[in-house]
Write an enzyme that holds these catalytic residues in place. Structure first.
Site: not given
Ligand code: VG1
Ligand code: CO
Length: 552
Positions: A122, A135, A286, A288, A290-291, A374
């Site tokens: 990540s 993951k 980010d 990967d 997802d953020r 986050s």
């Protein structure tokens, strides 16, 4: 070694001298240094345990890809050969091995796979000196629950051997069909299905009109996985000029950067938006994908507020036009979304940190949107948080409302009041010092109730535990909460994603109703609480740090 018929690849049974005892997954998968993952058999041990534990491997389909960091290609090669040895009928892998976490979640769901393996640490830096991670997601497309990761960990601790077949590396440079023995390997473009899903959820014509109407935007892919997705979406389909996507080429070491979209690590983008006037909108994702971080002209959107704004404006997006079933947030996330949910008359759930806790609520149809402080926001369209989805959702709202990000925030606070919020991270603290601080504070909790704190009184103090409303599972020890009599609170947690020493996270929150001062700097609004927790937990003296590494 077991020889096999000539048409079949050679199966090898590899014996381990000793099992690995440190393969306990954290908040999101197994994360270790690249060096650790390069230890002979280290990756293989975790994959063996995962393939033994995941239901349906024999004859099943698996999705495989990663964020492109150093080690990605080698891991894909190993997992394909181990997948063949374990009897998978098919692996869907993406060109270049590039696959974002939310896109993987979507593929698992679309292709009725038994799950997926996502190679990513990540937001942790990558490269030979950085981190690597694995993951494992389940058939619903989401992170596997603690019962699965615990079982994998148990398996690794006594593992004696693993199986792998010999086979040449599958070329990943172009889509195509290949096979390793009886197992099919389908190489597809990892961007196509994701982009198609986004086009179902949002009105691209409307967003394109916005972007063409003097609306310069900057998206920072941080040399991580979202580059190809963002280029296709923003510059390809939505008409943003070339160059709108910055750092759009995935690199094995993320250009030596730290692919964490916050004000510290995405500071170049932050400066463009917060100190200049060339752009109306900025965003970053980010490692990967997802953020997300959302910025307006001279305006930073706190992620907890972002979830609240998306909830309040959800019906402006075609996908959510008929309203929301409910929402959820992780415990340390501010209660900004709770206030909106209350007004909308929908349920709001409070879960422990980590996306895996939203899975049951999403699967049961109890919630439509969810998020974490986050920089994570998502919905029932997949079972992961989704950075580009959040960016498109914001663009959809802006396309409809035709105002600035700062105006959206100001109106939101005028309507709902403002939850001043900040997270202070103390990174790479000596493990003993961090645990000492945490354990001492935990032991103090029972005696804190009724004590003064930052000019208020402590009304409750506990270690958060959660009972899943769908399957009744109980998760304890999820963070120390100090709740104050005016609704303010401080939470202290130890990170479950770091790889160097320990990271202490201090979450601070204080609510000001819409009649109060809505325009303070959060660090000023929270100053009393910041110094009170620093004193109570002896942060400076125990960490030897006089300020946090990252302030959000
Ligand atoms: C952090 C965040 C948490 C998030 C997790 C995984 O965990 O605080 O909210 O779910 O990272 O996100 P921790 O345990 O370090 O606080 V990601 O983008 O790294 O998959
Ligand atoms: Co991530």
């Amino acid at each position: 070694m077991t020889a096999s018929a000539s048409a079949k690849p050679t199966h090898t049974l590899v014996r381990l001298d000793a099992p690995f005892t440190d393969q306990k997954p954290g908040t999101s998968g197994l994360r270790k240094s690249s060096t650790q993952f390069e230890e002979p058999h280290y990756l293989e041990s975790f994959i063996e345990a995962s393939l033994r534990t995941l239901p349906g491997v024999q004859g099943g389909t698996l999705v495989l890809g990663g964020d492109g960091r150093y080690g990605n290609r080698r891991a894909i090669d190993v997992i394909l050969r181990m997948g063949a040895a374990h009897g998978l009928s098919k692996v869907i892998v993406t060109t270049g091995g590039i696959l974002s976490t939310p896109a993987a979640s979507n593929l698992i769901r679309q292709r009725q796979a038994i799950g997926g393996i996502i190679l990513s640490a990540s937001h942790n830096p990558g490269g030979p000196d950085g981190d690597f991670g694995v993951k494992v997601n389940g058939a619903n497309g989401g992170p596997t629950p603690a019962s699965f990761t615990d079982a994998v960990y148990e398996c690794t601790k006594t593992l004696e051997e693993y199986t792998i077949v010999e086979a040449a590396a599958i070329p990943l440079d172009a889509p195509g069909l290949h096979s390793i023995g009886a197992m099919q390997v389908e190489v597809i473009d990892g961007v196509d299905d994701f982009v198609a899903l986004m086009q179902e959820l949002f009105n691209f014509d409307q967003i394109r009109d916005l972007i063409r109407s003097d609306f310069p935007l900057a998206f920072d892919a941080m040399h991580a996985v979202t580059g190809p997705y963002a280029t296709r979406l923003f510059e390809g389909l939505l008409g943003a000029p070339a160059g709108s996507v910055r750092n759009g080429v995935p690199l094995e070491d993320f250009g030596k950067g730290h692919p964490d979209p916050n004000l510290t690590y995405a500071h170049e983008l932050a400066e463009l938006l917060l100190e200049g006037d060339d752009y109306r909108f900025g965003a970053a994702c980010d490692g990967d994908g997802d953020r997300n971080m959302i910025l307006g002209q001279r305006c930073f959107v706190n992620p907890s507020d972002s979830l609240a704004v998306l909830t309040a404006n959800a019906t402006l997006a075609p996908a959510y036009a008929s309203g929301l079933a409910g929402v959820a947030r992780s415990m340390p996330t501010s209660a900004a979304v709770d206030v909106v949910a209350k007004e909308l008359g929908i349920d709001c759930f409070e879960t422990p940190t980590g996306w895996k806790f939203f899975g049951n609520l999403l699967d049961a149809g109890k919630i439509t949107l969810c998020g974490e402080e986050s920089f994570g926001t998502g919905s029932n369209h997949v079972r992961e948080k989704d950075g580009l989805w959040a960016v498109l959702f914001w663009l959809q709202i802006l396309a409809e409302r035709r105002c600035s990000v700062a105006e959206i925030m100001a109106e939101h606070w005028e309507r709902f009041g403002r939850h001043y919020y900040s997270r202070h991270d103390y990174e790479a603290v000596a493990s003993e010092a961090a645990h000492g601080l945490y354990d001492r504070l935990e032991a103090m909790l029972p005696n804190l109730v009724g004590q003064p704190f930052a000019g208020r009184t402590i009304s409750e103090a506990d270690n958060f535990s959660y009972t899943d409303p769908v399957d009744g599972s109980v998760t304890t020890g999820q963070g120390l909460r100090i709740l104050l009599d005016d609704g303010s609170r401080v939470v202290v947690r130890l990170s479950g994603t770091g790889t160097k020493g320990a990271t202490i996270r201090i979450y601070l929150e204080s609510y000001v109703p819409n009649s109060g001062d809505l325009n303070q700097d959060p660090q000023v609004a929270l100053a009393e609480m910041i110094s009170a927790i620093n004193d109570l937990a002896e942060i400076q003296s125990r960490t030897g740090m006089d300020r946090p590494t990252v302030i959000t």
